[in-house]
Design an enzyme around this catalytic site. Structure first.
Site, PDB file in Angstrom:
ATOM      1  N   ARG A   1      -6.494  11.120  -7.657  1.00 24.48           N
ATOM      2  CA  ARG A   1      -7.727  10.334  -7.602  1.00 24.48           C
ATOM      3  C   ARG A   1      -8.966  11.180  -7.400  1.00 24.48           C
ATOM      4  O   ARG A   1     -10.089  10.663  -7.451  1.00 24.48           O
ATOM      5  CB  ARG A   1      -7.645   9.327  -6.456  1.00 24.48           C
TER       6      ARG A   1
ATOM      7  N   ARG B   1      -3.465   6.407   0.137  1.00 23.96           N
ATOM      8  CA  ARG B   1      -3.985   7.598   0.811  1.00 23.96           C
ATOM      9  C   ARG B   1      -2.961   8.341   1.653  1.00 23.96           C
ATOM     10  O   ARG B   1      -3.208   9.478   2.063  1.00 23.96           O
ATOM     11  CB  ARG B   1      -5.178   7.195   1.684  1.00 23.96           C
TER      12      ARG B   1
ATOM     13  N   TYR C   1     -15.136 -12.487  -0.336  1.00 23.67           N
ATOM     14  CA  TYR C   1     -15.839 -11.239  -0.656  1.00 23.67           C
ATOM     15  C   TYR C   1     -17.052 -11.516  -1.544  1.00 23.67           C
ATOM     16  O   TYR C   1     -18.126 -10.926  -1.375  1.00 23.67           O
ATOM     17  CB  TYR C   1     -14.902 -10.263  -1.360  1.00 23.67           C
TER      18      TYR C   1
ATOM     19  N   ASP D   1      -6.810  -3.497  -7.398  1.00 27.41           N
ATOM     20  CA  ASP D   1      -7.625  -3.938  -6.277  1.00 27.41           C
ATOM     21  C   ASP D   1      -7.906  -5.416  -6.457  1.00 27.41           C
ATOM     22  O   ASP D   1      -7.987  -5.909  -7.589  1.00 27.41           O
ATOM     23  CB  ASP D   1      -8.947  -3.162  -6.228  1.00 27.41           C
TER      24      ASP D   1
ATOM     25  N   ARG E   1       0.828  -1.213   0.000  1.00 25.04           N
ATOM     26  CA  ARG E   1       0.000   0.000   0.000  1.00 25.04           C
ATOM     27  C   ARG E   1       0.859   1.258   0.000  1.00 25.04           C
ATOM     28  O   ARG E   1       0.455   2.291   0.550  1.00 25.04           O
ATOM     29  CB  ARG E   1      -0.961   0.005   1.191  1.00 25.04           C
TER      30      ARG E   1
END
Length: 674
Positions: free
Chosen positions: A365, A356, A476, A401, A352
């Site tokens: 983004r 962010r 998921y 992702d 990661r």
């Protein structure tokens, strides 16, 4: 079926060995799943089960089939199951043969008292029935004693348990079907020990006048049938006997059939390996396969690569097979470390790292949804490269992702801010799984373009391909949203394992295709993330998750010489089993030191990790001491790539990450070889 026949179960004829009974049981369950017809197993004594055959006897196709066929023709049983490789070349007119699609992993397993072949002491005795394995093992460890053995799986494992042998090497397929795989055993993929022809493939036979013909035909799988025919045709063309050290492997990619043969010490051939591919067409219906000539022609090309068809004299003769690729100084530091080389400067990147925590990421983004960002090539490339520019890390990981492969295939999934992946309709029934669309190469165009754009921007910095592991992605899909307890997933695993298997296999196929697209576009390594697999016990993992991760790693490893990294969180109890799935590098989370992880893995596995992300907010003196401790702990591994024990928290100060990279690069590795 008429009268009382509707009530009685089908009589399934099979050899009486534990493996034959196990694989026949799988077929019986498959048949019941598609037709509702139950079966009872009828053990039949067959020639050769007394192990009276001489080890150097010529190959006798059909030796284990004739008794089964006799019982079938006589009406004593309704159908029989045996290994496809045991079929005689000549068909029997009154019998119909179907191929079973589950061929298992085309690997060999070294089962023994140590973790691997290089841990065995000098002059240790290894048992095998295969000349192909004998020669391969001698190349790896010429000091070992290779003992020819007969007997079923139980017999061979008992010889190890009783100390008669230090280890035995057998087919992964048989051990898997019996459920006796041990994660500590060493798995040889097809690049190390090419598998026996038709390894794991099963044949189902019934009479052509049988009322069950249509039902049994529903089990038939043409790609499996054609792959096995291609492998068998190579043996026939080479005129191989059971004393010939030869292997053959046929694999499918779309409609392309690739066939590889390896031959050792046969007719003055020291070593030869030939690979050919061909596009094979399929008919739309019926039981006939008009493209058999194409398969036979492909096998002929492989044989002609080994021998001149006119004289049958060898075309290729070398003393040894090519050695496994060794790290070279021209390769990036990251790749060399992944391949088990200690480097003067420890390579580092962060999971990661593109995200962010970076203001430039938030700016890039702004106004763009997560999955849309991943599927916009120029944007994905820019985000991927941002941390390399800022932190000077030694690798980029492709910005994506874990739900992107499903999204590309057509599954209605979105990333909801503050929640994560959410499906419009969860996948929870057999019908849901059957309705899943297959991922097409055209749908992966944004991924290929994004990787190519990234490579152009990175220069000499390597790119790591990214994907979620089958268990995590499937969970998921079943839950429909993030979950910590996975109630629907675990219920599906327990109550309908067949549906779970089909779902996990679908995820494995899409994941492999997703990674292949990244590698073909230029990625130099791949990492498979299994974020939630730590919720499983070791037994649950081995039965319900490992086989599907293994399919992904096997598919990549059989085609590309790239490092394969496996990482999961909360997986200290699963580390050896995850490695056994086929990874070449293991990522380690914060619950083990690297020394502890390497001890669990046997001392010869390159590691990645494992700075605690929570330490990134600690005072610098504490963080520096922690980083140095990780570097020291990592010295036990043959290669060490520094990373976090999980992803970069979004509140991390980017300047701290940059400073950590500078610290890691400033500490020389005293164990470095280059």
């Amino acid at each position: 079926m008429q009268g009382d026949d509707k009530q009685r179960p089908l009589r399934l004829g099979t050899r009486g060995s534990p493996l034959a009974m196990a694989q026949s049981g799988h077929v019986a369950r498959d048949l019941e799943a598609v037709t509702g017809l139950k079966s009872e197993l009828v053990p039949i004594r067959v020639e050769g089960d007394d192990h009276s055959l001489a080890m150097n006897s010529a190959s006798r196709p059909g030796i284990f089939v004739s008794s089964l066929r006799d019982a079938l023709i006589a009406g004593e049983v309704d159908y029989v199951v045996h290994s496809f490789k045991d079929l005689p070349s000549a068909p029997v007119p009154e019998l119909h043969v179907a191929a079973i699609p589950a061929r298992a992993n085309p690997c060999d397993v070294l089962a023994g008292t140590t973790l691997g072949i290089f841990d065995l002491p000098r002059r240790a005795v290894i048992g095998t029935s295969s000349p192909r394995r004998q020669f391969s093992l001698k190349r790896m460890r010429p000091d070992l004693i290779i003992a020819p053995i007969r007997g079923n799986v139980d017999t061979r494992l008992r010889k190890v348990a009783q100390g008669e042998l230090s280890a035995v090497i057998m087919a992964y397929a048989g051990l898997e079907r019996l459920g006796v795989l041990d994660p500590s055993w060493q798995v040889f993929d097809p690049e190390e020990l090419l598998p026996a022809p038709a390894q794991g493939a099963l044949a189902v036979e019934c009479r052509v006048d049988s009322p069950f013909l249509v039902s049994l035909s529903r089990l038939d799988h043409r790609p499996t049938r054609l792959a096995v025919m291609a492998e068998r045709a190579v043996l026939s063309g080479v005129e191989a006997t059971c004393t010939t050290a030869i292997g053959a492997l046929a694999t499918w990619e779309g409609r392309t059939l690739t066939l590889t043969a390896e031959l050792i010490e046969h007719r003055s051939v020291g070593y030869a390996r030939v690979t050919r591919s061909a596009v094979i067409g399929f008919s739309s219906g019926g039981t006939e396969i008009p493209d058999v000539p194409g398969v036979e022609a492909l096998a002929s090309e492989v044989v002609e690569g080994l021998f001149d068809p006119g004289t049958m004299q060898p075309r290729v003769s070398v003393s040894e097979p090519p050695a496994a690729a060794e790290p070279t100084a021209s390769e990036p530091t990251l790749v060399r470390a992944y391949k088990g080389q200690r480097t003067k400067s420890r390579p580092v990147w962060f999971m990661r790292q593109a995200g962010r925590s970076l203001p430039e990421y938030r700016a890039a983004r702004e106004g763009t949804a997560m999955l849309e960002s991943c599927l916009t090539p120029e944007l994905a490339a820019e985000i991927t490269v941002q941390p390399v520019r800022r932190h000077k890390v030694d690798a980029a990981i492709f910005f994506s992702d874990i739900m992107i492969p499903a999204k590309c295939a057509g599954v209605d999934v979105e990333i909801v801010p503050g929640r994560g992946p959410v499906l419009a309709k969860p996948i929870r029934t057999a019908a849901d799984v059957d309705a899943l669309p297959e991922l097409t190469p055209e749908a992966l165009a944004p991924i290929t373009q994004g990787v190519q754009a990234t490579i152009a921007m990175l220069g000499d910095t390597p790119l790591i391909g990214f994907a979620g592991a089958p268990f995590t992605v499937a969970s998921y899909l079943v839950e429909g949203e993030p979950s910590r307890s996975f109630p629907f997933t675990k219920a599906l695993m327990v109550e309908d394992e067949a549906t779970w298997s089909r779902l996990a296999s679908w995820v494995a196929r899409t994941t492999e295709a997703f990674l292949v697209a990244q590698i073909e576009a230029g990625a130099q390594a791949i990492q498979l993330f299994d974020s939630w697999v730590g919720a499983l016990s070791e037994d649950e993992y081995i039965r319900l998750a490992q086989p599907y991760s293994a399919k992904v790693f096997q598919g990549i490893g059989s085609r590309f010489d790239v490092p394969r990294v496996h990482f999961g969180t909360g997986t200290a109890h699963l580390l050896p089993a995850m490695h056994a799935a086929g990874a070449t590098v293991m990522g380690v989370d914060v619950h083990l030191t690297l020394e502890e992880a390497e001890a669990k893995l046997g001392g010869n596995v390159p590691l990645q990790g494992n700075i605690n992300p929570e330490m990134l907010t600690a005072p610098w003196e504490q963080l520096e001491a922690h980083v140095r401790a990780v570097l020291t702990s990592g010295k036990v591994a043959p290669g060490h790539v520094v990373n976090l024990g999980h992803g970069v928290p979004p509140t991390t100060d980017p300047d701290v990450l940059t400073r950590v990279v500078e610290l890691i690069h400033s500490v020389p590795d005293s164990a470095a070889t280059a």
